[in-house]
Write a protein that holds these residues in place. Structure first.
Motif, PDB file in Angstrom:
ATOM      1  N   ALA A   1      23.985  13.888  14.601  1.00 20.67           N
ATOM      2  CA  ALA A   1      24.928  13.699  15.712  1.00 20.67           C
ATOM      3  C   ALA A   1      25.764  14.951  15.941  1.00 20.67           C
ATOM      4  O   ALA A   1      25.955  15.388  17.083  1.00 20.67           O
ATOM      5  N   LEU A   2      26.268  15.554  14.867  1.00 17.84           N
ATOM      6  CA  LEU A   2      27.086  16.759  15.007  1.00 17.84           C
ATOM      7  C   LEU A   2      26.242  17.927  15.507  1.00 17.84           C
ATOM      8  O   LEU A   2      26.691  18.713  16.346  1.00 17.84           O
ATOM      9  N   LEU A   3      25.015  18.045  15.023  1.00 22.94           N
ATOM     10  CA  LEU A   3      24.138  19.113  15.507  1.00 22.94           C
ATOM     11  C   LEU A   3      23.811  18.930  16.981  1.00 22.94           C
ATOM     12  O   LEU A   3      23.822  19.891  17.747  1.00 22.94           O
ATOM     13  N   ALA A   4      23.523  17.705  17.400  1.00 19.36           N
ATOM     14  CA  ALA A   4      23.216  17.453  18.814  1.00 19.36           C
ATOM     15  C   ALA A   4      24.413  17.795  19.697  1.00 19.36           C
ATOM     16  O   ALA A   4      24.245  18.360  20.785  1.00 19.36           O
ATOM     17  N   ALA A   5      25.612  17.488  19.235  1.00 17.24           N
ATOM     18  CA  ALA A   5      26.812  17.770  20.022  1.00 17.24           C
ATOM     19  C   ALA A   5      27.162  19.257  20.017  1.00 17.24           C
ATOM     20  O   ALA A   5      27.656  19.781  21.017  1.00 17.24           O
TER      21      ALA A   5
END
Length: 195
Positions: free
Chosen positions: A135-139
């Motif tokens: 999730a953090l990488l996608a954001a």
């Protein structure tokens, strides 16, 4: 610098970002690295032999082409820090991906073992690694066009442990670690004590 100019520069500052290069063509990279080494050796020979400017320029062009071939074997992932306010922030992602009951139970067991062994007690998990990391990488890596599911596949199936650690360290550095442009050095006597 005037106050207005400084204000403009500060308000115009983009969020911090960091680049991470990921090898995507391992076979091509090996061949490209070898071609680059050959081109660099040839350039040294041409330079030492005191050849014509055209020969030297051709050797430089060969090195440049080989370096571009090496670069083509990598993808650069640009990670941009999430803002502190807004719909998607690091804190909102942490809240959306809490550790599971099983992770908390495992952490409790690890903490108890460390305490009984007289070792440093590990911290409680702050999030569910399996869901928070993608999730953090996608954001953070929005220019990569990868969804949370894409990142979950990448982290779990397409990257080595070392690559995952490197990419995650870059993501943590930009989003979760205090950063300063330069070390802060305070002058001697900067504080005043009232008497």
């Amino acid at each position: 610098m005037t106050d207005a100019a400084q204000r403009e520069r500060l308000l115009g500052r983009p969020l911090p970002s960091v680049s991470y290069r990921l090898l995507v063509d391992q076979d091509g990279a090996a061949a490209a690295q070898e071609a680059l080494a050959v081109a660099q050796r040839h350039l040294r020979q041409v330079t030492l032999a005191d050849r014509s400017p055209e020969d030297v320029a051709a050797a430089h062009a060969r090195v440049d082409a080989a370096a571009r071939a090496v670069d083509a074997c990598y993808e650069t992932i640009v990670l941009t820090a999430l803002p502190l306010v807004g719909e998607v922030t690091t804190e909102s992602l942490i809240a959306a991906h809490p550790p599971t009951d099983a992770q908390m139970a495992a952490a409790k067991t690890d903490r108890d073992k460390a305490r009984h062994a007289g070792e440093e007690v590990p911290p409680w998990p702050a999030w569910n690694d399996a869901t928070f990391r993608p999730a953090l990488l996608a954001a953070s890596a929005q220019t990569a066009g990868m969804s949370e599911q894409d990142w979950a596949v990448m982290l779990g199936e397409r990257m080595s442990a070392g690559e995952v650690r490197g990419l995650w360290a870059a993501c943590v550095a930009i989003n979760l670690t205090g950063r300063a442009a330069e070390p802060v050095v305070l002058p001697k006597g900067w504080t005043r004590t009232s008497s």
